[in-house]
Write a protein that holds these residues in place. Structure first.
Motif, PDB file in Angstrom:
ATOM      1  N   SER A  57       0.830  -1.208   0.000  1.00  0.00           N
ATOM      2  CA  SER A  57       0.000   0.000   0.000  1.00  0.00           C
ATOM      3  C   SER A  57       0.863   1.257   0.000  1.00  0.00           C
ATOM      4  O   SER A  57       0.546   2.247  -0.671  1.00  0.00           O
ATOM      5  CB  SER A  57      -0.930   0.002   1.220  1.00  0.00           C
ATOM      6  N   VAL A  58       1.973   1.235   0.745  1.00  0.00           N
ATOM      7  CA  VAL A  58       2.895   2.376   0.776  1.00  0.00           C
ATOM      8  C   VAL A  58       3.578   2.549  -0.582  1.00  0.00           C
ATOM      9  O   VAL A  58       3.723   3.672  -1.078  1.00  0.00           O
ATOM     10  CB  VAL A  58       3.945   2.199   1.893  1.00  0.00           C
ATOM     11  N   VAL A  59       3.982   1.435  -1.201  1.00  0.00           N
ATOM     12  CA  VAL A  59       4.609   1.498  -2.532  1.00  0.00           C
ATOM     13  C   VAL A  59       3.630   2.078  -3.538  1.00  0.00           C
ATOM     14  O   VAL A  59       3.990   2.910  -4.379  1.00  0.00           O
ATOM     15  CB  VAL A  59       5.086   0.098  -2.977  1.00  0.00           C
ATOM     16  N   ARG A  60       2.379   1.654  -3.461  1.00  0.00           N
ATOM     17  CA  ARG A  60       1.358   2.190  -4.369  1.00  0.00           C
ATOM     18  C   ARG A  60       1.174   3.691  -4.133  1.00  0.00           C
ATOM     19  O   ARG A  60       0.956   4.459  -5.082  1.00  0.00           O
ATOM     20  CB  ARG A  60       0.028   1.453  -4.137  1.00  0.00           C
ATOM     21  N   TYR A  61       1.281   4.119  -2.893  1.00  0.00           N
ATOM     22  CA  TYR A  61       1.046   5.514  -2.527  1.00  0.00           C
ATOM     23  C   TYR A  61       2.183   6.429  -2.982  1.00  0.00           C
ATOM     24  O   TYR A  61       1.938   7.505  -3.542  1.00  0.00           O
ATOM     25  CB  TYR A  61       0.866   5.598  -1.007  1.00  0.00           C
ATOM     26  N   VAL A  62       3.434   6.003  -2.783  1.00  0.00           N
ATOM     27  CA  VAL A  62       4.572   6.884  -3.073  1.00  0.00           C
ATOM     28  C   VAL A  62       5.256   6.554  -4.398  1.00  0.00           C
ATOM     29  O   VAL A  62       6.057   7.348  -4.894  1.00  0.00           O
ATOM     30  CB  VAL A  62       5.625   6.832  -1.941  1.00  0.00           C
ATOM     31  N   GLY A  63       4.979   5.384  -4.981  1.00  0.00           N
ATOM     32  CA  GLY A  63       5.651   4.990  -6.216  1.00  0.00           C
ATOM     33  C   GLY A  63       6.911   4.178  -5.934  1.00  0.00           C
ATOM     34  O   GLY A  63       7.365   4.077  -4.790  1.00  0.00           O
ATOM     35  N   VAL A  64       7.472   3.596  -6.983  1.00  0.00           N
ATOM     36  CA  VAL A  64       8.667   2.750  -6.830  1.00  0.00           C
ATOM     37  C   VAL A  64       9.906   3.637  -6.817  1.00  0.00           C
ATOM     38  O   VAL A  64      10.668   3.729  -7.795  1.00  0.00           O
ATOM     39  CB  VAL A  64       8.746   1.687  -7.944  1.00  0.00           C
ATOM     40  N   ASP A  65      10.115   4.313  -5.712  1.00  0.00           N
ATOM     41  CA  ASP A  65      11.285   5.158  -5.479  1.00  0.00           C
ATOM     42  C   ASP A  65      12.072   4.501  -4.352  1.00  0.00           C
ATOM     43  O   ASP A  65      11.797   4.723  -3.167  1.00  0.00           O
ATOM     44  CB  ASP A  65      10.840   6.567  -5.097  1.00  0.00           C
ATOM     45  N   ILE A  66      13.056   3.661  -4.718  1.00  0.00           N
ATOM     46  CA  ILE A  66      13.743   2.822  -3.748  1.00  0.00           C
ATOM     47  C   ILE A  66      14.417   3.645  -2.655  1.00  0.00           C
ATOM     48  O   ILE A  66      14.355   3.291  -1.465  1.00  0.00           O
ATOM     49  CB  ILE A  66      14.781   1.911  -4.433  1.00  0.00           C
ATOM     50  N   LYS A  67      15.035   4.751  -3.013  1.00  0.00           N
ATOM     51  CA  LYS A  67      15.721   5.574  -2.016  1.00  0.00           C
ATOM     52  C   LYS A  67      14.746   6.077  -0.956  1.00  0.00           C
ATOM     53  O   LYS A  67      15.016   6.002   0.253  1.00  0.00           O
ATOM     54  CB  LYS A  67      16.415   6.754  -2.697  1.00  0.00           C
ATOM     55  N   SER A  68      13.607   6.605  -1.408  1.00  0.00           N
ATOM     56  CA  SER A  68      12.605   7.100  -0.459  1.00  0.00           C
ATOM     57  C   SER A  68      11.978   5.961   0.323  1.00  0.00           C
ATOM     58  O   SER A  68      11.723   6.076   1.533  1.00  0.00           O
ATOM     59  CB  SER A  68      11.514   7.869  -1.208  1.00  0.00           C
ATOM     60  N   LEU A  69      11.724   4.843  -0.337  1.00  0.00           N
ATOM     61  CA  LEU A  69      11.103   3.707   0.329  1.00  0.00           C
ATOM     62  C   LEU A  69      12.020   3.115   1.406  1.00  0.00           C
ATOM     63  O   LEU A  69      11.558   2.693   2.468  1.00  0.00           O
ATOM     64  CB  LEU A  69      10.728   2.634  -0.693  1.00  0.00           C
ATOM     65  N   ARG A  70      13.334   3.067   1.139  1.00  0.00           N
ATOM     66  CA  ARG A  70      14.274   2.579   2.147  1.00  0.00           C
ATOM     67  C   ARG A  70      14.240   3.477   3.379  1.00  0.00           C
ATOM     68  O   ARG A  70      14.249   3.003   4.520  1.00  0.00           O
ATOM     69  CB  ARG A  70      15.700   2.515   1.582  1.00  0.00           C
ATOM     70  N   LYS A  71      14.191   4.783   3.145  1.00  0.00           N
ATOM     71  CA  LYS A  71      14.112   5.729   4.254  1.00  0.00           C
ATOM     72  C   LYS A  71      12.827   5.521   5.048  1.00  0.00           C
ATOM     73  O   LYS A  71      12.836   5.520   6.280  1.00  0.00           O
ATOM     74  CB  LYS A  71      14.163   7.169   3.720  1.00  0.00           C
ATOM     75  N   ILE A  72      11.719   5.307   4.334  1.00  0.00           N
ATOM     76  CA  ILE A  72      10.432   5.088   4.994  1.00  0.00           C
ATOM     77  C   ILE A  72      10.475   3.849   5.869  1.00  0.00           C
ATOM     78  O   ILE A  72      10.031   3.863   7.023  1.00  0.00           O
ATOM     79  CB  ILE A  72       9.314   4.975   3.935  1.00  0.00           C
ATOM     80  N   MET A  73      11.030   2.752   5.326  1.00  0.00           N
ATOM     81  CA  MET A  73      11.077   1.496   6.073  1.00  0.00           C
ATOM     82  C   MET A  73      12.008   1.594   7.286  1.00  0.00           C
ATOM     83  O   MET A  73      11.665   1.140   8.386  1.00  0.00           O
ATOM     84  CB  MET A  73      11.532   0.337   5.170  1.00  0.00           C
ATOM     85  N   LEU A  74      13.179   2.170   7.094  1.00  0.00           N
ATOM     86  CA  LEU A  74      14.156   2.253   8.178  1.00  0.00           C
ATOM     87  C   LEU A  74      13.662   3.143   9.310  1.00  0.00           C
ATOM     88  O   LEU A  74      13.672   2.746  10.485  1.00  0.00           O
ATOM     89  CB  LEU A  74      15.494   2.775   7.640  1.00  0.00           C
ATOM     90  N   ILE A  75      13.215   4.358   8.961  1.00  0.00           N
ATOM     91  CA  ILE A  75      12.755   5.283  10.001  1.00  0.00           C
ATOM     92  C   ILE A  75      11.428   4.809  10.591  1.00  0.00           C
ATOM     93  O   ILE A  75      11.227   4.829  11.809  1.00  0.00           O
ATOM     94  CB  ILE A  75      12.625   6.712   9.443  1.00  0.00           C
ATOM     95  N   GLY A  76      10.525   4.371   9.713  1.00  0.00           N
ATOM     96  CA  GLY A  76       9.212   3.943  10.171  1.00  0.00           C
ATOM     97  C   GLY A  76       9.254   2.773  11.132  1.00  0.00           C
ATOM     98  O   GLY A  76       8.411   2.665  12.023  1.00  0.00           O
ATOM     99  N   SER A  77      10.254   1.881  10.978  1.00  0.00           N
ATOM    100  CA  SER A  77      10.370   0.737  11.893  1.00  0.00           C
ATOM    101  C   SER A  77      11.284   1.036  13.080  1.00  0.00           C
ATOM    102  O   SER A  77      11.174   0.386  14.128  1.00  0.00           O
ATOM    103  CB  SER A  77      10.897  -0.482  11.134  1.00  0.00           C
ATOM    104  N   ALA A  78      12.204   2.005  12.927  1.00  0.00           N
ATOM    105  CA  ALA A  78      13.105   2.357  14.031  1.00  0.00           C
ATOM    106  C   ALA A  78      12.368   3.124  15.129  1.00  0.00           C
ATOM    107  O   ALA A  78      12.699   2.991  16.314  1.00  0.00           O
ATOM    108  CB  ALA A  78      14.277   3.187  13.507  1.00  0.00           C
ATOM    109  N   VAL A  79      11.387   3.929  14.747  1.00  0.00           N
ATOM    110  CA  VAL A  79      10.601   4.669  15.740  1.00  0.00           C
ATOM    111  C   VAL A  79       9.920   3.720  16.728  1.00  0.00           C
ATOM    112  O   VAL A  79      10.016   3.914  17.949  1.00  0.00           O
ATOM    113  CB  VAL A  79       9.562   5.590  15.050  1.00  0.00           C
ATOM    114  N   PRO A  80       9.244   2.664  16.253  1.00  0.00           N
ATOM    115  CA  PRO A  80       8.653   1.713  17.214  1.00  0.00           C
ATOM    116  C   PRO A  80       9.695   1.043  18.109  1.00  0.00           C
ATOM    117  O   PRO A  80       9.414   0.819  19.299  1.00  0.00           O
ATOM    118  CB  PRO A  80       7.975   0.677  16.302  1.00  0.00           C
TER     119      PRO A  80
END
Length: 402
Positions: A203-226
């Motif tokens: 769902s996130v990929v569909r929302y932001v598009g296949v931008d690997i650099k941005s997606l890596r940042k989303i996954m790393l920060i989004g999971s590090a906060v929890p």
């Protein structure tokens, strides 16, 4: 890539992760001690972020709107697609059932005791489900907006809760060692489920598009906060209560009551209760969004009003029925979700990456996660261990936690 979408997607990943699993962590790790529990959480987080990056490696060669249902068919064939579909449906319905049961009970308690309304037990469950269903049915953008508001309120409630608890931390409680080493294995499924956000990745990929650099940042920060929030939460809960008190608190309500009575502060009970409500809501939003998109893709529903209403009915009615007829099934549903999550978040990413790497040679433009075959074998072994831990608990061979 819009920074607005990147930030919103980080909150979706973090909000999905920080949910019911966090509420169960102090109970599940009560017998482990703070240090052991923290090391276990760090290990599970490393495992989950690695497989999230594997998912991005798979997504780079697929259409932006591809779901796990589509990816599994393209890379693993019909059998792989059936396994992926079963795991996805089982996991999402189990989690949604748990969140509706937990969130409905919490809302019903607010309507009865805070607002003084005389309502039946099913009222809160139905209102909670209808609200989340309406937000998800409108689309990912509405989930993003509502999730930002709820996530902000959740952070405020979290800081208030920690501010009330941290001054009462006793260092002696934080150096307690595990009561029994076998309980480390028993705690694996609950801790593992607490870091589950992979169902929301498509769902996130569909929302932001296949931008690997941005997606890596989303996954790393989004999971590090929890991970950071979990460590603070463990320090506060395990630092205030000793192991015997935590072990005696077998439910979330008992845990909140013990904290409140020990500190003689009703604000503790209210802050933890409000945080629990918001944690359930944000997690339910992320999980139900993933299930909604998956069902829409599987059933080939159109994006018109009629198609989205049909998808919403299939998405929310089954878990709502479970919560209405089995309202005490909160912990039960979370326990079974661990097995499906292993398949979804560990086994399938490994299998799809192995299949994809055979057909796509690595180039300078091609993103490939480091670690090689050894890392893939390690992930598979970890998944087998988590499933074994859950099955052994169900069979009564090792003590249950949480």
């Amino acid at each position: 890539m819009s920074m607005n979408k990147t930030f919103g997607s980080i909150l979706i990943i973090a909000g999905t992760t920080i949910g019911a699993g966090m509420l169960a962590l102090p109970l599940a790790s009560a017998s482990l001690g703070f240090t052991t529990a923290t090391l276990l959480m760090a290990a599970i987080w490393s495992l989950m972020i690695y497989t999230a990056l594997l998912m991005l490696e798979v997504h780079q060669h697929a259409a932006p709107h591809a779901t796990l249902h589509t990816l599994a068919y393209q890379l693993l064939g019909r059998k792989g697609q059936m396994i992926a579909s079963f795991a996805m449906i089982f996991l999402f319905y189990a989690l949604c059932s748990a969140y509706i049961a937990g969130g409905g009970a919490q809302l019903n308690d607010k309507l009865t005791h805070w607002m003084g309304l005389n309502v039946n037990p099913q009222t809160g469950t139905i209102i909670f489900t209808v609200f989340i269903a309406a937000v998800v049915s409108v689309g990912t953008h509405s989930v993003d907006i509502i999730n930002r508001v709820l996530f902000t309120l959740k952070v405020i409630a979290l800081f208030v809760m920690l501010w009330l608890l941290i001054p009462h931390i006793q260092s002696q409680h934080l150096i307690d060692m595990p009561v029994h080493k076998g309980l480390i294995i028993s705690a694996l499924p609950v801790v593992f489920t607490s870091f589950g956000f992979h169902g929301s990745i498509p769902s996130v990929v569909r929302y932001v598009g296949v931008d690997i650099k941005s997606l890596r940042k989303i996954m790393l920060i989004g999971s590090a906060v929890p991970l950071l929030v979990y460590i603070l939460w463990q320090a506060a809960s395990q630092g205030v209560l000793n192991q015997s008190d935590l072990i005696a608190s077998t439910t979330l309500g008992a845990f909140i009551s013990t904290l409140s009575s020990m500190l003689n502060n009703p604000l503790v009970s209210k802050s933890v209760s409000i945080f629990a409500d918001l944690a359930l809501a944000t997690s339910f939003l992320g999980v139900s969004l993933g299930l909604f998109d998956f069902i829409s893709d599987t059933l080939k529903r159109t994006n018109c009003l009629k198609g989205r209403l049909q998808t919403a009915l299939v998405t929310f009615v089954p878990p709502l029925c479970f919560a209405l007829f089995y309202p005490q099934g909160f912990i039960t549903a979370l326990g079974y979700a661990a097995i499906a999550l292993v398949i979804l978040a560990l086994f399938l990413p490994v299998a799809m990456v192995v299949a994809q790497r055979k057909t796509h040679q690595k180039t300078a433009q091609c993103y490939q996660v480091r670690g090689g075959t050894a890392a893939l074998y390690t992930v598979t072994g970890a998944g087998l261990l988590i499933i074994a831990a859950q099955l052994l608990q169900m069979a009564g061979f090792i003590p249950a936690v949480g």
